[in-house]
Write a protein that holds these residues in place. Sequence first.
Motif, short mmCIF file in Angstrom:
data_model
loop_
_atom_site.label_atom_id
_atom_site.label_comp_id
_atom_site.label_asym_id
_atom_site.label_seq_id
_atom_site.Cartn_x
_atom_site.Cartn_y
_atom_site.Cartn_z
N GLU A 164 4.90 7.23 -0.40
CA GLU A 164 4.07 7.25 -1.60
C GLU A 164 3.04 6.13 -1.49
O GLU A 164 3.39 5.00 -1.12
N VAL A 165 1.79 6.44 -1.78
CA VAL A 165 0.77 5.40 -1.80
C VAL A 165 0.83 4.70 -3.15
O VAL A 165 0.83 5.36 -4.19
N ILE A 166 0.89 3.38 -3.12
CA ILE A 166 0.95 2.61 -4.36
C ILE A 166 -0.28 1.72 -4.43
O ILE A 166 -0.51 0.90 -3.55
N GLU A 175 -4.86 -4.17 5.41
CA GLU A 175 -5.91 -3.40 6.08
C GLU A 175 -5.84 -1.92 5.72
O GLU A 175 -6.41 -1.08 6.41
N CYS A 176 -5.14 -1.60 4.64
CA CYS A 176 -4.97 -0.20 4.24
C CYS A 176 -6.22 0.34 3.56
O CYS A 176 -6.84 -0.33 2.75
N TRP A 177 -6.55 1.56 3.90
CA TRP A 177 -7.71 2.23 3.29
C TRP A 177 -7.29 3.00 2.04
O TRP A 177 -8.12 3.55 1.33
N TYR A 178 -6.00 3.13 1.79
CA TYR A 178 -5.48 3.94 0.67
C TYR A 178 -5.96 5.39 0.80
O TYR A 178 -6.38 6.00 -0.17
N CYS A 179 -5.89 5.89 2.03
CA CYS A 179 -6.37 7.25 2.27
C CYS A 179 -5.27 8.29 2.06
O CYS A 179 -5.56 9.46 1.81
N GLY A 180 -4.02 7.88 2.23
CA GLY A 180 -2.92 8.81 2.01
C GLY A 180 -2.66 9.78 3.15
O GLY A 180 -1.87 10.71 3.00
N LEU A 181 -3.31 9.57 4.29
CA LEU A 181 -3.03 10.46 5.42
C LEU A 181 -1.55 10.42 5.78
O LEU A 181 -0.94 11.45 6.07
N CYS A 182 -0.98 9.22 5.76
CA CYS A 182 0.44 9.08 6.10
C CYS A 182 1.28 9.91 5.13
O CYS A 182 2.19 10.63 5.53
N GLN A 183 0.96 9.82 3.86
CA GLN A 183 1.70 10.58 2.84
C GLN A 183 1.55 12.08 3.07
O GLN A 183 2.51 12.83 2.99
N PRO A 217 0.79 -1.23 0.00
CA PRO A 217 0.00 0.00 0.00
C PRO A 217 0.83 1.28 0.00
O PRO A 217 0.47 2.24 -0.65
N ILE A 218 1.94 1.27 0.74
CA ILE A 218 2.76 2.48 0.73
C ILE A 218 4.23 2.11 0.61
O ILE A 218 4.65 1.04 1.02
N ARG A 219 4.98 3.02 0.02
CA ARG A 219 6.43 2.83 -0.07
C ARG A 219 7.09 3.96 0.72
O ARG A 219 6.73 5.13 0.56
N PRO A 277 -13.20 2.42 6.72
CA PRO A 277 -13.33 0.98 6.99
C PRO A 277 -13.11 0.61 8.45
O PRO A 277 -13.34 -0.54 8.84
N TYR A 278 -12.66 1.58 9.24
CA TYR A 278 -12.43 1.29 10.67
C TYR A 278 -13.66 1.65 11.51
O TYR A 278 -13.62 1.53 12.73
N ASN A 279 -14.72 2.11 10.87
CA ASN A 279 -16.03 2.23 11.53
C ASN A 279 -16.81 0.96 11.19
O ASN A 279 -17.15 0.72 10.03
N ILE A 289 -0.60 8.83 12.77
CA ILE A 289 -1.72 9.34 11.99
C ILE A 289 -2.54 8.25 11.32
O ILE A 289 -3.72 8.42 11.05
N CYS A 290 -1.93 7.10 11.04
CA CYS A 290 -2.65 6.07 10.26
C CYS A 290 -3.92 5.66 11.00
O CYS A 290 -3.86 5.18 12.12
N PRO A 291 -5.08 5.85 10.38
CA PRO A 291 -6.34 5.59 11.08
C PRO A 291 -6.58 4.10 11.31
O PRO A 291 -7.41 3.73 12.14
N GLY A 292 -5.83 3.25 10.60
CA GLY A 292 -6.06 1.81 10.73
C GLY A 292 -5.08 1.15 11.68
O GLY A 292 -5.11 -0.07 11.83
N ASP A 293 -4.18 1.92 12.28
CA ASP A 293 -3.17 1.34 13.18
C ASP A 293 -2.29 0.35 12.41
O ASP A 293 -2.01 -0.74 12.89
N LEU A 294 -1.89 0.73 11.21
CA LEU A 294 -1.10 -0.20 10.39
C LEU A 294 0.39 0.03 10.48
O LEU A 294 1.18 -0.87 10.23
N ILE A 295 0.79 1.27 10.77
CA ILE A 295 2.20 1.62 10.69
C ILE A 295 2.80 1.62 12.09
O ILE A 295 2.28 2.30 12.98
N TYR A 296 3.86 0.84 12.27
CA TYR A 296 4.47 0.74 13.59
C TYR A 296 5.90 1.24 13.53
O TYR A 296 6.70 0.84 12.67
S1 SF4 Z 1 -2.80 5.10 3.25
FE1 SF4 Z 1 -4.02 5.51 5.11
S2 SF4 Z 1 -4.58 3.48 5.86
FE2 SF4 Z 1 -2.91 3.17 4.39
S3 SF4 Z 1 -1.04 3.15 5.62
FE3 SF4 Z 1 -1.34 5.29 4.95
S4 SF4 Z 1 -2.52 6.26 6.59
FE4 SF4 Z 1 -2.66 4.04 6.91
#
Ligand code: SF4
Lengths: 110, 574
Positions: free
Chosen positions: A87-89, A70-78, A29-31, B218-220, A46-53
């Motif tokens: 970068e979101v891929i 479990e990525c939403w591809y939201c780009g908040l991290c970016q 999902p991200i590079r 998706p987290y809701n 910031i990751c809303p899914g708790d994916l990045i540690y």
């Molecule tokens: S794109 Fe969104 S859900 Fe995916 S890793 Fe970045 S912040 Fe988390």
Amino acid sequence: MDDTKNHASHTCSPAVAARNEEQALAFNPIRIDEQKCVRCDLCDWICPGDLIYHEEGNKTKLPVIAYPDECWYCGLCQSICPTDAIEVIFPEQMVHNRTDVLSLLGKVGA
Amino acid sequence: MTTQGWTNLETDLLVVGGGVAGTMAAIPALEAGLKVVICEKGKVLDHCGSIGCGVDHYLTVMDTGPEWDTPAFLIKHVPELTDHIVDMAVASRVIEQMPRIFRKIESFGVDFKDKQLGTYYRLRSFGLPGTYHINFDGTDFKKCLGERVRKGKATVLMRTMVVQLLVEDNRAYGAIAFNFRSGEWTVIRAKAVVLAAGDVNRISRNASGLAFDSWHFPYNTGDAQAMGYHAGAMLANMESVEATLTPKGFSAQGLNALVSLGAYFVNRHGERFMFRYDKKGENARRAVLADAGINEYLLGNGPVYLDCRHLSPEMLDRMAYTLQVDRYTLPAFYQQKGVNFREELVEISISELSIRRSGVYFRGSGLAVDANGETSVEALFAAGDCATVSGGIAGAAVLGHMAGEGVVQRVRGSSHALPEVDRRAVESIRARAARHMSHDATLPWRQFEDEVRDTVTDYVGVRRNDKGLRLALDTLQALARREPELKADDLHGLMRVHESCNVRMNAQMMAAASLVRKETRTGSSHCRVDHPQTDDASWRKFVLVERGERGPETTTLSVDQPLSAAFARAAVAA
Ligand code: SF4
Ligand SMILES: Cc1cc2nc3c(=O)[nH]c(=O)nc-3n(C[C@H](O)[C@H](O)[C@H](O)COP(=O)(O)OP(=O)(O)OC[C@H]3O[C@@H](n4cnc5c(N)ncnc54)[C@H](O)[C@@H]3O)c2cc1C
Ligand code: SF4
């Protein structure tokens, strides 16, 4: 209140870590650009899914995408990254999607 | 941590979910001097929830003079906008409060004005009888709400998932939560609880096959609806399902910007088909747009495409900009896909399904509330996408604020001492959590959720009949029995396991309610192929869902009455 309460732990289980390797390839999902990343923890926060540690304050280790599928591809991290290291891929099944839309419309006929 | 293995907290108000509705509920309580605790799954209050990345439109009447801009005018149109299934008592109060809450949010520092125009850029869309949607750069919208709450000195427990409510004698007195990074459990006793945990996602399959690639957050996962149900609260409109039209392969936002700025949808024959479904064409309600797309596919007229080629360069620039505010990664998606929406057709799919408001403003699916935002359980409030009146960020903000004010009244008017914590409830949920994390648990939550999604997609989705719904209910009940076997690899997985159970619970409520409504209403939002007509004579009714001994039980209530007419508790003294 206990101040340590909200501090991040930076580990996921070995079972999860093993799965990651495989999943990261499939979902990528991200590079994160190793050169640009300043190990600041913001993407972990910031990751809303708790994916990045990322171990807080560790200036050598890169953040880990612990749950790639479990990525939403939201780009908040970016968008939050101070050095544009992320970068979101989008994976293949998103950019070149071949699903028959009818398969999403149920099995109940008229 | 105390010897019993959890931390105890006590407060006036506990807010579950720090999104739009939750922060807006906290604000009046803080202003009234109440102690507020917010539990939120995210880590940063300014960016958590559905709109952490930003928003691009805000629905409001502003009361600027013209008749269409008054609450009374919009209220008059609500029955037709909701196909008559609406709690007018609550919806009217929400609309009446819109101008006041809009100005209050402006006072927090949100700039709703268009930078080029220097004034509000108001557009018409989604079937509304006026230009009620303000198009704006809402990148900092949530940040302004978060700042306000932090200034008010609420206690915010981040990365903390609420998993169960504490209730005694139909009165809520707190909840149980855990931090999915530290593993710490907290039991919060509160004089009132506001549920504001958002909508239900991850409930059906989508084109990409990635469960977390969803149009909405998706987290809701319907945590509020499921916890409310278990606590005895009443839900309504759970039969209505929501879908949207989305670029194929990426379930993304943007429909509002597209249609309000003049985009067309065409089918594979190049026909602009929307006018066949609604005289407003692309300006019809979201539910109608989605239904039209679904029908074109079913008729064999797919693929359906988005067509922007006729738009002026200025319009296209504005569109590109707005789309990016609403979904930050959409330009990257188009780029990686190699498509230029200014010059080319973009293939469109039907999104996955969700439970929210079925593409219809003011007809929310979720916890039934009265005009103070209080549910059928005393001292338990609900607002935002988990409540029966909702409408995007504005609906969440206004009802959230109303609920916060309702809490102030409830807390001031009540002299009860809070019950002691039900230790058995806490111990049993912790024992269950320990089991999910042990070697005895073997069922992967992903597999469990996939089974729920397949069932919903195939039998509870946009085409329903009696037989299919019964089959789905059997499957969903069988899955419920397997929940103790769900496996969590770590604390993060423990959060997902709880979410999976909540998704399943919501699917079951949806199937149960759909079985009862023997008619079709609002196109594909509730399409019973065995009862294809809209039956106004028999079905101007709400379907209510409540916990029964053997699962969800359903009743109906005429829409001439507010939902609160079915509540057993007494209303708060004003
Ligand atoms: S794109 Fe969104 S859900 Fe995916 S890793 Fe970045 S912040 Fe988390
Ligand atoms: C990308 C995107 C763009 C959008 N753009 C617009 C727009 O431009 N205009 C508009 O009007 N609407 C828009 N919407 C819809 C709008 O965001 C929602 O209607 C609104 O946010 C609903 O508010 P809410 O408070 O109910 O939910 P949210 O704002 O999503 O808040 C729910 C919160 O609850 C938390 N939570 C969930 N479960 C638990 C639990 N068990 N314990 C603790 N916390 C929990 C979540 O982490 C989340 O922060 C958009 C939605 C998305 C996803
Ligand atoms: S936000 Fe950017 S710089 Fe900071 S840790 Fe993440 S990738 Fe590295």
